[in-house]
Design a protein around this motif. Structure first.
Motif, short mmCIF file in Angstrom:
data_model
loop_
_atom_site.label_atom_id
_atom_site.label_comp_id
_atom_site.label_asym_id
_atom_site.label_seq_id
_atom_site.Cartn_x
_atom_site.Cartn_y
_atom_site.Cartn_z
N VAL A 326 0.85 -1.20 0.00
CA VAL A 326 0.00 0.00 0.00
C VAL A 326 0.88 1.24 0.00
O VAL A 326 1.75 1.40 0.86
CB VAL A 326 -0.95 0.02 1.21
CG1 VAL A 326 -1.76 1.31 1.24
CG2 VAL A 326 -1.88 -1.18 1.18
N ARG A 329 -3.17 5.74 1.83
CA ARG A 329 -4.60 5.59 2.15
C ARG A 329 -5.16 6.92 2.63
O ARG A 329 -4.48 7.69 3.31
CB ARG A 329 -4.80 4.57 3.28
CG ARG A 329 -4.62 3.12 2.91
CD ARG A 329 -5.18 2.24 4.04
NE ARG A 329 -4.86 0.83 3.84
CZ ARG A 329 -3.86 0.20 4.43
NH1 ARG A 329 -3.08 0.87 5.26
NH2 ARG A 329 -3.65 -1.08 4.21
N LYS A 331 -9.04 8.40 4.31
CA LYS A 331 -10.37 8.03 4.77
C LYS A 331 -11.17 9.28 5.14
O LYS A 331 -10.68 10.17 5.84
CB LYS A 331 -10.28 7.10 5.99
CG LYS A 331 -9.73 5.72 5.65
CD LYS A 331 -9.80 4.78 6.86
CE LYS A 331 -9.30 3.38 6.50
NZ LYS A 331 -9.37 2.45 7.65
N ASN A 347 -12.73 8.46 0.06
CA ASN A 347 -11.98 7.30 0.54
C ASN A 347 -11.20 6.73 -0.63
O ASN A 347 -11.76 6.45 -1.70
CB ASN A 347 -12.93 6.24 1.10
CG ASN A 347 -13.62 6.70 2.37
OD1 ASN A 347 -12.99 6.82 3.42
ND2 ASN A 347 -14.91 7.00 2.28
N GLU A 349 -7.56 4.24 -1.70
CA GLU A 349 -6.35 3.48 -1.39
C GLU A 349 -5.54 3.32 -2.67
O GLU A 349 -6.06 2.87 -3.70
CB GLU A 349 -6.69 2.10 -0.83
CG GLU A 349 -5.44 1.27 -0.49
CD GLU A 349 -5.77 -0.03 0.22
OE1 GLU A 349 -6.19 0.04 1.39
OE2 GLU A 349 -5.60 -1.10 -0.41
N ASN A 351 -2.18 1.63 -4.39
CA ASN A 351 -1.24 0.54 -4.19
C ASN A 351 0.03 0.73 -5.02
O ASN A 351 0.05 1.46 -6.00
CB ASN A 351 -1.90 -0.80 -4.54
CG ASN A 351 -3.02 -1.14 -3.57
OD1 ASN A 351 -2.89 -0.97 -2.37
ND2 ASN A 351 -4.14 -1.61 -4.10
N THR A 383 -5.17 10.62 6.62
CA THR A 383 -4.33 10.10 5.55
C THR A 383 -3.18 9.30 6.15
O THR A 383 -2.78 9.53 7.30
CB THR A 383 -3.74 11.23 4.68
OG1 THR A 383 -2.89 12.05 5.50
CG2 THR A 383 -4.84 12.08 4.07
N GLU A 384 -2.64 8.38 5.35
CA GLU A 384 -1.58 7.51 5.86
C GLU A 384 -0.73 7.01 4.69
O GLU A 384 -1.25 6.45 3.72
CB GLU A 384 -2.20 6.32 6.59
CG GLU A 384 -1.19 5.32 7.12
CD GLU A 384 -1.88 4.09 7.70
OE1 GLU A 384 -1.16 3.23 8.25
OE2 GLU A 384 -3.12 3.97 7.58
N GLY A 386 2.13 4.44 3.16
CA GLY A 386 2.51 3.06 3.39
C GLY A 386 3.95 2.95 3.85
O GLY A 386 4.67 3.94 4.00
N ASN A 642 -8.51 -7.14 1.94
CA ASN A 642 -9.30 -6.13 1.23
C ASN A 642 -10.57 -6.71 0.63
O ASN A 642 -11.63 -6.07 0.63
CB ASN A 642 -8.46 -5.48 0.12
CG ASN A 642 -7.36 -4.57 0.67
OD1 ASN A 642 -7.47 -4.08 1.80
ND2 ASN A 642 -6.32 -4.35 -0.11
N LYS A 646 -14.26 -5.52 1.62
CA LYS A 646 -15.10 -4.98 0.55
C LYS A 646 -16.43 -5.73 0.49
O LYS A 646 -17.50 -5.13 0.38
CB LYS A 646 -14.37 -5.11 -0.79
CG LYS A 646 -15.06 -4.39 -1.94
CD LYS A 646 -14.20 -4.43 -3.19
CE LYS A 646 -14.88 -3.67 -4.32
NZ LYS A 646 -14.07 -3.68 -5.56
#
Length: 651
Positions: A326, A329, A331, A347, A349, A351, A383-384, A386, A642, A646
């Motif tokens: 990742v 991300r 959210k 939202n 993500e 990769n 936010t983040e 990886g 995931n 999902k």
């Protein structure tokens, strides 16, 4: 309309133009092309007499009106948007009030035979003529049509021009030029600050425009849709082609091939003639013949092959440092500018290895989301990044961050980090800055040259996540193609924001459309996105209105998951999360050991010592294989997690 006669321009020892001549006729739609720094913008300044040549002259028809949009403008913010537009038509508003007042006064009088009444009628006629000369009574219609076409909203008409960003103020200047409806329009990179819809609107406007256009643009699609003539600037000379850009490329190639063949034939003839001269000049009875050949050779016009401009931007992005599966991300991301809501509950993500295009109209939040990713602005949500993600950010106004008083060399030297082994001049050479070029100050560089300096700075540190907001602004067509290839070969993660249709094609494997404070995902490149949307051009985004009478499809609600099943799913999720976390720690430890070994191998003395160990290279490879195995296992678990999340969210 405009004539350029034997024009030469030089700055010191540098020749910009050398004896160039051409004419601009009515209905000419000219594309001015050439690499960055070749003199395109300079030629536009010469055509407007803002710059004087060293030799030759530029002459225009009497009373000709020229509209000129520069790349860099000193804006004057004195009025609201609508008033600024009305000022284009001079004192027409004053004349309109005067006309209404005269009409009212005439209607109240009955002394039809008096001198005063006749004077009022004459004054009314004069005022009406002034109104007609200034643009007539349809000025408001013209203003609304052009402002709407360039993307301005009705609610913005009363805003002061100082409240608009630099890009929107460039649109204001373009709108004023279009409203003047001049005899000749000179446009220097007009699409740099336009979104797709506005670009297509401008294309159509220029296609219907009956005056002459001289256009500098690095958008191949835009050029092809407008121009009927292409003037190429290369090595201080010009080559004039009666064709659009794509056909010009073919004609140029054909012309150069013919020149090469003609040059070969002439060289062969010259060589044979010289042989005959040398053979007969010593013989008395042939000496006169030899002299005839010498005179014939001296009068020969030597064919010179046009030099192919092979100078190209030459670079590759450094290998991307290893990172986790990742990359990034976010959210529940929301962003407001005062009362204006730009993004709502986003939202996303991203990769590793994904190449993503952000598309949509200006003002829908593309650049805002890019700034949120790099924490340049405040926002709501989380936010983040990886594991081990290192990002590089190229802002839409990146060139504005350069110090105008610094030289190119000093700019790159100051940007270099201590741990890089790159040579400054080698790096600059790959970006076409050689010899004395590196000593130029940033302030004297063209827009494209400054863009290359900014790109050069971006390459100084290896990154695995690139966020690029309109990186092609100011770059010439060749440089854009080289940048595109470099981005295709970049082995990290990429987010690209662009309105250049040709540049985006084939660059991304995922597209996000920005619309109504939200984003929508499409898998594939821009071509696939357009096909999916059943659109011909990106400009159709937000233009086609939905059929309000179409029946709405109501999704069937899925059955609720049972309590026991939900508990089992939660247990599976926690188990997977623990396993993923454990693998991340293991990978980090293994990579740390690998890095320590690599550092030892980099030391010549240590290299000799450790490679003497039994089975060293076999163990070294096993260590690398173990990291790859762990990463693969980690990726499979993340994918599985995931999928579960999902599927759960759908129920």
């Amino acid at each position: 309309m405009i004539s350029v006669d034997s024009l030469s321009l030089y700055f010191g020892a540098q020749n910009v133009f050398e004896g160039i001549s051409f004419m601009i006729n009515q209905n000419d739609k000219i594309g001015l092309v050439g690499k960055n720094g070749s003199g395109k913008s300079t030629l536009l300044k010469l055509l407007t007499n803002n710059l004087s040549p060293n030799e030759g002259k530029v002459t225009s028809l009497k009373n000709i009106v020229i509209g000129y949009l520069e790349q860099d403008i000193d804006f004057e913010d004195r009025y609201s948007l609508i008033v600024d537009m009305q000022k284009v038509f001079g004192d027409i508003e004053k004349y309109k009030l005067e006309f209404d007042q005269l009409n009212k006064e005439i209607g109240q009088r009955t002394d039809y035979e008096s001198k005063e009444y006749t004077e009022l009628l004459n004054k009314l006629s004069t005022t009406e003529e002034r109104i007609r000369m200034e643009g007539g009574y349809d000025t408001d219609v013209k203003i609304h049509k052009i402002l709407k076409g360039l993307g301005f909203k009705q609610s913005e008409f009363d805003k002061h021009t100082s409240e608009f960003s630099g890009g929107w103020r460039m649109r204001i200047e373009l709108a004023k030029i279009l409203l003047k409806n001049p005899d000749v329009i000179l446009l220097d990179e007009p699409t740099n600050h336009l979104d797709i819809e506005s670009i297509i609107w401008l294309e159509k406007w220029l296609q219907e425009y009956t005056g002459a256009v001289v256009l500098v643009s690095h958008d191949k699609t835009f050029l092809d849709s407008i121009v009927n003539r292409t003037i190429e600037i290369s090595f201080s000379k010009i080559n004039d082609y009666k064709a659009n850009y794509s056909k010009y490329l073919l004609l140029r190639q054909d012309r150069q091939e013919k020149q090469i063949q003609a040059k070969k034939n002439q060289d062969k003839y010259v060589e044979q003639t010289k042989m005959l001269i040398n053979k007969f000049r010593a013989k008395k009875n042939k000496a006169a013949f030899a002299q005839t050949l010498i005179k014939k050779l001296s009068k020969l016009d030597i064919i010179e092959v046009e030099k192919e401009d092979l100078t190209k931007l030459n670079f590759r992005f450094p290998p991307a440092p290893h990172a986790g599966k990742v990359t990034f991300r976010m959210k529940n991301i929301s962003k407001n500018y005062g009362d204006l809501e730009v993004l709502k509950n986003i939202n996303l993500e991203i990769n590793r290895g994904e190449k993503i295009a952000f598309v949509g109209k200006n003002g829908e939040g593309k650049s805002t989301l890019a700034k949120i990713i790099v924490s340049e602005i405040e926002f709501q949500g989380r936010t983040e990044f990886g594991y081990n993600v290192k990002y590089g950010y190229y802002a839409q106004n990146q060139v504005e961050f350069l110090d105008s008083d610094k030289t190119v060399l000093k700019t790159i030297e100051d940007a270099m980090t201590g741990d890089t082994n790159l040579k400054v001049r080698d790096v600059l050479g790959s970006f076409l800055f050689t010899n004395d070029d590196v000593d130029k100050k940033i302030g004297v560089l063209s827009g494209g040259e400054r863009a290359r300096v900014s790109l050069c700075k971006l390459l100084l540190s290896p990154v695995n996540f690139l966020i690029m907001d309109e990186p092609t602004n100011h770059l010439d067509i060749v440089s854009k193609d080289i940048l595109k290839k470099a981005l295709i070969n970049f082995d990290g993660t990429l987010i690209i924001i662009s309105h250049d249709r040709d540049f985006l094609q084939g660059l991304s494997n995922k597209v996000y459309e920005f619309k109504n404070q939200n984003i929508k995902e499409f898998l594939g490149d821009v071509k696939g996105f357009l096909k999916n949307k059943s659109l011909e051009n990106l400009d159709d985004l937000n233009v086609k209105s939905s059929n309000k009478n179409a029946p709405k499809i109501k999704k069937e609600s899925a059955q609720k998951i049972s309590y026991e099943k939900r508990k089992q799913i939660d247990r599976d999720i926690r188990k997977l999360e623990r396993s993923i976390s454990k693998l991340e720690d293991q990978i980090q430890d293994l990579e740390k050991k690998q890095k320590e070994t690599d550092l030892l191998l980099a030391d010549p003395q240590k290299f000799k010592e450790i490679t003497k160990e039994k089975n060293f290279f076999e163990n070294y490879q096993l260590q690398k294989d173990k990291i790859q195995t762990k990463e693969k296992e980690w990726g499979e678990l993340v994918t599985k997690l995931n999928v579960i999340k999902k599927n759960t969210s759908k129920n």
